[in-house]
Design an enzyme around this catalytic site. Structure first.
Site: not given
Length: 161
Positions: A97-99
């Protein structure tokens, strides 16, 4: 004497077990699956209500380093045993997840519940599948070369998450 990490995780685990996971206004339901220790926790997230992901159930894995909460947890969707990650511009097919709150915007005041709420918001914000329901543009290259731990990736954060 218990470490700061163990004390913090024990507190968060107790709160989750007594108060449950957030449902919120976004019509998502989290269910705590397991925490065999203070290293790895699993949750399922069920998307309820009107959403592109309505009726879908995903599994999240949280991995904690001894430096937690100073260091963010490694959080990813589980993509084994028939489980899949949601198709979303900030979610790679390997579950990473790119957060930003899982990277350079992490703060020790954040918690497991705060991460869950952020992921609820991230999925709820994806409204029009025809336009924006896709994997990140570099998905195939990233998945081929990605480290096992998503925290070892230096993501470039373009959007809100």
């Amino acid at each position: 004497m218990a470490s700061i990490s163990a004390r913090r995780l024990a507190k968060e685990l107790k709160e989750i077990q007594t108060e449950g996971c957030p449902v919120g206004k976004l019509n998502f339901r989290y269910q705590f699956v397991k925490a065999d220790d203070f290293a790895t926790w699993w949750f399922t997230i069920e998307v309820m209500g009107e959403s592109l992901y309505q009726g879908e159930v995903y599994t999240l894995q949280f991995r904690f380093e001894p430096e937690y909460p100073i260091s963010s947890p490694a959080v990813q969707f589980v993509v084994t045993d028939g489980r899949e990650a949601p198709i979303h511009p900030h979610v790679y097919s390997n579950g990473h997840i790119c957060a930003s709150i899982l990277g350079n915007e992490w703060s020790p005041v954040l918690s497991v519940v705060a991460v869950c709420v952020t992921l609820q918001s991230m999925l709820a914000s994806c409204k029009v599948c025809v336009i924006i329901c896709f994997r990140p543009v570099d998905n195939d290259r990233y998945v081929r070369h990605a480290p096992e731990n998503p925290k070892k990736t230096r993501f470039h954060y373009d959007g809100w998450f």
